[in-house]
Design a protein around this motif. Structure first.
Motif, PDB file in Angstrom:
ATOM      1  N   GLU A 113       3.964 -23.335   9.384  1.00 22.72           N
ATOM      2  CA  GLU A 113       3.521 -22.787  10.668  1.00 22.72           C
ATOM      3  C   GLU A 113       3.001 -23.882  11.593  1.00 22.72           C
ATOM      4  O   GLU A 113       2.135 -24.679  11.225  1.00 22.72           O
ATOM      5  N   GLY A 114       3.559 -23.903  12.790  1.00 20.91           N
ATOM      6  CA  GLY A 114       3.183 -24.892  13.788  1.00 20.91           C
ATOM      7  C   GLY A 114       3.985 -26.177  13.719  1.00 20.91           C
ATOM      8  O   GLY A 114       3.972 -26.978  14.664  1.00 20.91           O
ATOM      9  N   TRP A 115       4.715 -26.369  12.616  1.00 21.67           N
ATOM     10  CA  TRP A 115       5.485 -27.598  12.416  1.00 21.67           C
ATOM     11  C   TRP A 115       6.916 -27.302  11.952  1.00 21.67           C
ATOM     12  O   TRP A 115       7.556 -28.137  11.311  1.00 21.67           O
ATOM     13  N   GLN A 116       7.429 -26.134  12.277  1.00 18.91           N
ATOM     14  CA  GLN A 116       8.768 -25.762  11.812  1.00 18.91           C
ATOM     15  C   GLN A 116       9.837 -26.720  12.312  1.00 18.91           C
ATOM     16  O   GLN A 116      10.812 -27.003  11.602  1.00 18.91           O
ATOM     17  N   ALA A 117       9.687 -27.229  13.537  1.00 21.48           N
ATOM     18  CA  ALA A 117      10.695 -28.136  14.092  1.00 21.48           C
ATOM     19  C   ALA A 117      10.777 -29.415  13.265  1.00 21.48           C
ATOM     20  O   ALA A 117      11.873 -29.914  12.966  1.00 21.48           O
ATOM     21  N   TYR A 118       9.627 -29.955  12.884  1.00 24.38           N
ATOM     22  CA  TYR A 118       9.634 -31.178  12.074  1.00 24.38           C
ATOM     23  C   TYR A 118      10.129 -30.906  10.659  1.00 24.38           C
ATOM     24  O   TYR A 118      10.821 -31.749  10.056  1.00 24.38           O
ATOM     25  N   ALA A 119       9.808 -29.754  10.116  1.00 21.18           N
ATOM     26  CA  ALA A 119      10.342 -29.394   8.800  1.00 21.18           C
ATOM     27  C   ALA A 119      11.865 -29.361   8.845  1.00 21.18           C
ATOM     28  O   ALA A 119      12.543 -29.920   7.971  1.00 21.18           O
ATOM     29  N   ALA A 120      12.411 -28.715   9.875  1.00 19.09           N
ATOM     30  CA  ALA A 120      13.866 -28.630  10.019  1.00 19.09           C
ATOM     31  C   ALA A 120      14.478 -30.010  10.196  1.00 19.09           C
ATOM     32  O   ALA A 120      15.518 -30.330   9.593  1.00 19.09           O
ATOM     33  N   PHE A 121      13.835 -30.853  11.006  1.00 15.22           N
ATOM     34  CA  PHE A 121      14.398 -32.164  11.293  1.00 15.22           C
ATOM     35  C   PHE A 121      14.413 -33.045  10.041  1.00 15.22           C
ATOM     36  O   PHE A 121      15.386 -33.764   9.789  1.00 15.22           O
ATOM     37  N   TYR A 122      13.357 -32.982   9.248  1.00 11.69           N
ATOM     38  CA  TYR A 122      13.323 -33.771   8.015  1.00 11.69           C
ATOM     39  C   TYR A 122      14.347 -33.249   7.008  1.00 11.69           C
ATOM     40  O   TYR A 122      14.954 -34.036   6.262  1.00 11.69           O
ATOM     41  N   LEU A 123      14.563 -31.954   7.002  1.00 10.82           N
ATOM     42  CA  LEU A 123      15.600 -31.392   6.127  1.00 10.82           C
ATOM     43  C   LEU A 123      16.986 -31.835   6.594  1.00 10.82           C
ATOM     44  O   LEU A 123      17.833 -32.200   5.773  1.00 10.82           O
ATOM     45  N   TRP A 124      17.219 -31.847   7.897  1.00 12.05           N
ATOM     46  CA  TRP A 124      18.495 -32.373   8.406  1.00 12.05           C
ATOM     47  C   TRP A 124      18.677 -33.824   7.990  1.00 12.05           C
ATOM     48  O   TRP A 124      19.769 -34.233   7.606  1.00 12.05           O
ATOM     49  N   ARG A 125      17.618 -34.594   8.105  1.00  7.64           N
ATOM     50  CA  ARG A 125      17.701 -36.011   7.742  1.00  7.64           C
ATOM     51  C   ARG A 125      18.155 -36.183   6.303  1.00  7.64           C
ATOM     52  O   ARG A 125      18.906 -37.118   5.974  1.00  7.64           O
ATOM     53  N   SER A 126      17.735 -35.281   5.417  1.00  5.94           N
ATOM     54  CA  SER A 126      18.080 -35.406   4.005  1.00  5.94           C
ATOM     55  C   SER A 126      19.570 -35.257   3.752  1.00  5.94           C
ATOM     56  O   SER A 126      20.070 -35.644   2.684  1.00  5.94           O
ATOM     57  N   LEU A 127      20.300 -34.705   4.710  1.00  5.32           N
ATOM     58  CA  LEU A 127      21.751 -34.527   4.559  1.00  5.32           C
ATOM     59  C   LEU A 127      22.517 -35.827   4.803  1.00  5.32           C
ATOM     60  O   LEU A 127      23.707 -35.901   4.526  1.00  5.32           O
ATOM     61  N   LYS A 173      19.133 -25.727   0.076  1.00  8.51           N
ATOM     62  CA  LYS A 173      19.830 -25.555  -1.204  1.00  8.51           C
ATOM     63  C   LYS A 173      19.747 -26.830  -2.036  1.00  8.51           C
ATOM     64  O   LYS A 173      19.444 -26.800  -3.237  1.00  8.51           O
ATOM     65  N   LYS A 174      19.973 -27.966  -1.380  1.00 11.49           N
ATOM     66  CA  LYS A 174      19.944 -29.268  -2.061  1.00 11.49           C
ATOM     67  C   LYS A 174      18.542 -29.593  -2.570  1.00 11.49           C
ATOM     68  O   LYS A 174      18.369 -30.000  -3.725  1.00 11.49           O
ATOM     69  N   GLN A 175      17.530 -29.419  -1.713  1.00 13.06           N
ATOM     70  CA  GLN A 175      16.166 -29.788  -2.086  1.00 13.06           C
ATOM     71  C   GLN A 175      15.611 -28.919  -3.199  1.00 13.06           C
ATOM     72  O   GLN A 175      14.837 -29.390  -4.040  1.00 13.06           O
ATOM     73  N   LEU A 176      16.005 -27.659  -3.208  1.00 15.15           N
ATOM     74  CA  LEU A 176      15.461 -26.719  -4.188  1.00 15.15           C
ATOM     75  C   LEU A 176      16.342 -26.583  -5.425  1.00 15.15           C
ATOM     76  O   LEU A 176      15.992 -25.848  -6.353  1.00 15.15           O
ATOM     77  N   GLY A 177      17.490 -27.255  -5.426  1.00 17.32           N
ATOM     78  CA  GLY A 177      18.378 -27.184  -6.579  1.00 17.32           C
ATOM     79  C   GLY A 177      18.964 -25.804  -6.796  1.00 17.32           C
ATOM     80  O   GLY A 177      19.146 -25.369  -7.940  1.00 17.32           O
ATOM     81  N   LEU A 178      19.269 -25.117  -5.703  1.00 17.81           N
ATOM     82  CA  LEU A 178      19.793 -23.753  -5.794  1.00 17.81           C
ATOM     83  C   LEU A 178      21.304 -23.763  -5.986  1.00 17.81           C
ATOM     84  O   LEU A 178      21.993 -24.722  -5.612  1.00 17.81           O
ATOM     85  N   GLU A 179      21.833 -22.677  -6.526  1.00 20.28           N
ATOM     86  CA  GLU A 179      23.282 -22.545  -6.683  1.00 20.28           C
ATOM     87  C   GLU A 179      23.935 -22.016  -5.414  1.00 20.28           C
ATOM     88  O   GLU A 179      25.149 -22.125  -5.247  1.00 20.28           O
ATOM     89  N   ARG A 180      23.150 -21.464  -4.521  1.00 25.24           N
ATOM     90  CA  ARG A 180      23.665 -20.938  -3.251  1.00 25.24           C
ATOM     91  C   ARG A 180      22.664 -21.269  -2.160  1.00 25.24           C
ATOM     92  O   ARG A 180      21.506 -21.605  -2.432  1.00 25.24           O
ATOM     93  N   LYS A 181      23.130 -21.178  -0.920  1.00 22.90           N
ATOM     94  CA  LYS A 181      22.220 -21.412   0.196  1.00 22.90           C
ATOM     95  C   LYS A 181      21.254 -20.232   0.336  1.00 22.90           C
ATOM     96  O   LYS A 181      21.633 -19.094   0.071  1.00 22.90           O
ATOM     97  N   PRO A 182      20.014 -20.472   0.736  1.00 18.12           N
ATOM     98  CA  PRO A 182      19.046 -19.376   0.875  1.00 18.12           C
ATOM     99  C   PRO A 182      19.434 -18.455   2.026  1.00 18.12           C
ATOM    100  O   PRO A 182      20.081 -18.871   2.992  1.00 18.12           O
ATOM    101  N   THR A 183      19.026 -17.208   1.924  1.00 21.40           N
ATOM    102  CA  THR A 183      19.242 -16.248   3.006  1.00 21.40           C
ATOM    103  C   THR A 183      18.236 -16.506   4.121  1.00 21.40           C
ATOM    104  O   THR A 183      17.282 -17.277   3.963  1.00 21.40           O
ATOM    105  N   ILE A 184      18.449 -15.830   5.244  1.00 21.61           N
ATOM    106  CA  ILE A 184      17.498 -15.937   6.360  1.00 21.61           C
ATOM    107  C   ILE A 184      16.111 -15.497   5.906  1.00 21.61           C
ATOM    108  O   ILE A 184      15.106 -16.153   6.208  1.00 21.61           O
ATOM    109  N   ASP A 185      16.032 -14.386   5.177  1.00 23.21           N
ATOM    110  CA  ASP A 185      14.726 -13.894   4.715  1.00 23.21           C
ATOM    111  C   ASP A 185      14.057 -14.890   3.777  1.00 23.21           C
ATOM    112  O   ASP A 185      12.837 -15.104   3.848  1.00 23.21           O
ATOM    113  N   GLU A 186      14.837 -15.497   2.902  1.00 25.09           N
ATOM    114  CA  GLU A 186      14.270 -16.492   1.987  1.00 25.09           C
ATOM    115  C   GLU A 186      13.806 -17.734   2.751  1.00 25.09           C
ATOM    116  O   GLU A 186      12.772 -18.328   2.420  1.00 25.09           O
TER     117      GLU A 186
END
Length: 299
Positions: free
Chosen positions: A283-297, A261-274
């Motif tokens: 693909e193949g790097w979802q864990a690192y994507a998640a970890f870098y997003l956590w770091r941004s918090l 939500k923060k990175q994309l400037g959204l007014e609400r948190k994205p759904t699971i489907d989004e």
């Protein structure tokens, strides 16, 4: 693993995509953390090697990780195990070059990969610790989870006091397996979580649940899900933080959604489907994507 042995230390040579300062920033995110200490860019941690508690002090030079062993004179085999732990803790086996190529072309990850370049997933090498931490954190605020962990470690863990400072090691599954639910409940928030953790400890005591077993399973996620207290989020978290699956993805994680939500400037948190749609590019790097997003918090 590339490393050199010295009289009072060992020197570890990590891959070039490694930023010790960034890793320290993530490790320093909670004042309630009890399993390591950080002071003046030195990371202190108590390890249990072959039943012996050993304090290590970790710092970094321009080209290497320096691990001082100030209160021990350990044989080579023990030093190898200390190096192996630290190598795994910082996920140094992962070649991040492909992740950075992918991130450079992704609207969510592009800026994060530049800002946190060299950050690696801070892993939890001990399976029991990883499982307990994941179960403790289910459906509660992260700060409260840290408080629970602190009390659990102080009650059932091992410690070493050196020069007036006390260092703690996470409780063993052998210790927890011998407890009843009432003895554990006040450290786990609910009786159900206490029951889950004791069940995990007993499964590990019996040898049916080990890292080696999970890594040999064709689908270790499904195997993890057979244990009470382990749902999809917990399984993916443990696969990410303990088993080093770069494609593990705790897609239902509240922090992940908040970061998106923060990175994309959204007014609400994205759904699971989004979130699934965004993650197609990871693909193949979802864990690192998640970890870098956590770091941004933790800015």
């Amino acid at each position: 693993m590339r490393w050199t042995n010295h009289e009072q230390s060992v020197e570890i040579f990590p891959p070039k995509e490694f930023n010790f300062t960034e890793c320290l920033r993530f490790l320093n995110r909670s004042e309630q953390e009890i399993l390591h200490k950080i002071q003046d860019c030195v990371l202190s941690k108590l390890l249990n090697v072959n039943g012996e508690l050993i304090l290590v002090e970790i710092s970094c030079s321009l080209v290497s990780i320096i691990v001082n062993l100030p209160h021990s004179n350990q044989p080579l085999l023990v030093r190898k195990r200390i190096v192996a732990y630290i190598w795994e803790w910082f996920d140094l086996d992962q070649n991040l070059a492909d992740f950075y190529i992918l991130a450079a072309q992704d609207k969510v990850l592009q800026n994060l990969a530049c800002s946190y370049s060299g950050l690696r997933i801070i892993c939890i090498p001990d399976l029991f610790e990883a499982l307990v931490w994941a179960i403790l954190g289910q459906q509660i605020h992260l700060a409260y989870a840290y408080t629970l962990k602190k009390h659990l470690v102080e009650e059932f863990g091992e410690c070493l006091t050196i020069e007036g400072s006390t260092y703690w090691h996470f409780p063993s599954y052998q210790k927890i397996a011998g407890l009843d639910v009432d003895s554990l409940r006040k450290y786990t928030h609910t009786s159900k979580k206490a029951d889950y953790i004791i069940g995990i400890a007993k499964a590990m005591m019996e040898g049916e649940l080990t890292k080696e077993t999970l890594l040999m399973k064709q689908n270790c996620r499904d195997f993890l899900l057979t244990y009470k207290g382990i749902g999809p989020w917990t399984a993916e978290y443990v696969m990410m933080k303990c088993l080093h699956f770069p494609s593990a993805f705790p897609i239902s994680d509240v922090g992940l959604h908040q970061a998106l939500k923060k990175q994309l400037g959204l007014e609400r948190k994205p759904t699971i489907d989004e979130t699934k749609e965004l993650a197609v590019n990871w693909e193949g790097w979802q864990a690192y994507a998640a970890f870098y997003l956590w770091r941004s918090l933790y800015e």
